[in-house]
Design a protein around this motif. Structure first.
Motif, short mmCIF file in Angstrom:
data_model
loop_
_atom_site.label_atom_id
_atom_site.label_comp_id
_atom_site.label_asym_id
_atom_site.label_seq_id
_atom_site.Cartn_x
_atom_site.Cartn_y
_atom_site.Cartn_z
N PHE A 18 0.82 -1.20 0.00
CA PHE A 18 0.00 0.00 0.00
C PHE A 18 0.86 1.26 0.00
N ILE A 21 0.94 4.13 2.94
CA ILE A 21 0.46 3.67 4.24
C ILE A 21 1.43 4.10 5.33
N TYR A 41 -4.27 4.30 6.40
CA TYR A 41 -4.27 4.27 4.94
C TYR A 41 -5.52 4.96 4.42
N LYS A 42 -5.30 5.96 3.57
CA LYS A 42 -6.40 6.70 2.95
C LYS A 42 -7.42 7.19 3.98
N SER A 44 -8.07 6.19 7.09
CA SER A 44 -8.61 5.26 8.07
C SER A 44 -7.48 4.60 8.84
N ASN A 113 -5.08 -6.99 2.62
CA ASN A 113 -6.00 -6.30 1.73
C ASN A 113 -7.38 -6.14 2.38
N GLN A 114 -7.84 -7.17 3.04
CA GLN A 114 -9.16 -7.11 3.64
C GLN A 114 -9.23 -6.19 4.86
N VAL A 116 -6.88 -3.67 5.80
CA VAL A 116 -6.39 -2.31 5.59
C VAL A 116 -7.36 -1.52 4.72
N GLN A 117 -7.96 -2.16 3.73
CA GLN A 117 -8.83 -1.44 2.81
C GLN A 117 -10.31 -1.59 3.16
N TRP A 118 -10.62 -2.27 4.25
CA TRP A 118 -12.00 -2.47 4.65
C TRP A 118 -12.68 -1.14 4.88
N ARG A 119 -13.90 -1.04 4.40
CA ARG A 119 -14.70 0.17 4.61
C ARG A 119 -16.02 -0.22 5.23
#
Length: 120
Positions: A18, A21, A41-42, A44, A113-114, A116-119
């Motif tokens: 990422f 990050i 990351y982004k 969050s 991936n799940q 760190v990028q979870w929204r």
């Protein structure tokens, strides 16, 4: 591998996956119960506590992760490393309840991936 080695492996790999990050290893010999790492990351931030399959979090760790879960909108996780099987498997457990299994994946990259990028 120890929990510290697994945690370090996660931090190193997250930085490779990422771009941008920010990962902090949380360590203070005078403060107990804080999670192992934070991943931002982004916009969050995710709080992570790594446990080997035979270890469970302390009551203080459970309380801290539950508090972070409530205050941080559900972005705290216990990562349980199941390294008896190949490939290594990771269980992601809710920060507010160790008994709640959220997902079970087969690779470090999938797990990162799940979480760190979870929204929400």
């Amino acid at each position: 591998m120890t929990e510290a080695q697994w945690s370090n492996k996660m931090r190193v790999r997250a930085k490779e996956l990422f771009e941008g990050i920010v990962v902090f290893k949380m360590s203070n010999p005078y403060v107990v119960g804080i999670p192992d790492s934070t991943y931002t990351y982004k916009g969050s931030t995710t709080w992570i506590e790594v446990k080997r399959e035979y270890n469970k979090p302390t009551e203080l760790q459970k309380k801290m992760m539950s508090d972070l879960y409530r205050e941080n909108g559900g972005r705290s996780y216990f990562i349980r490393v199941l390294d008896k099987s190949k490939p290594v498997q990771w269980q992601v457990r809710s920060g507010h309840d160790w008994e709640v299994l959220l997902l079970h994946t087969g690779t470090l990259d999938n797990m990162l991936n799940q979480i760190v990028q979870w929204r929400k």
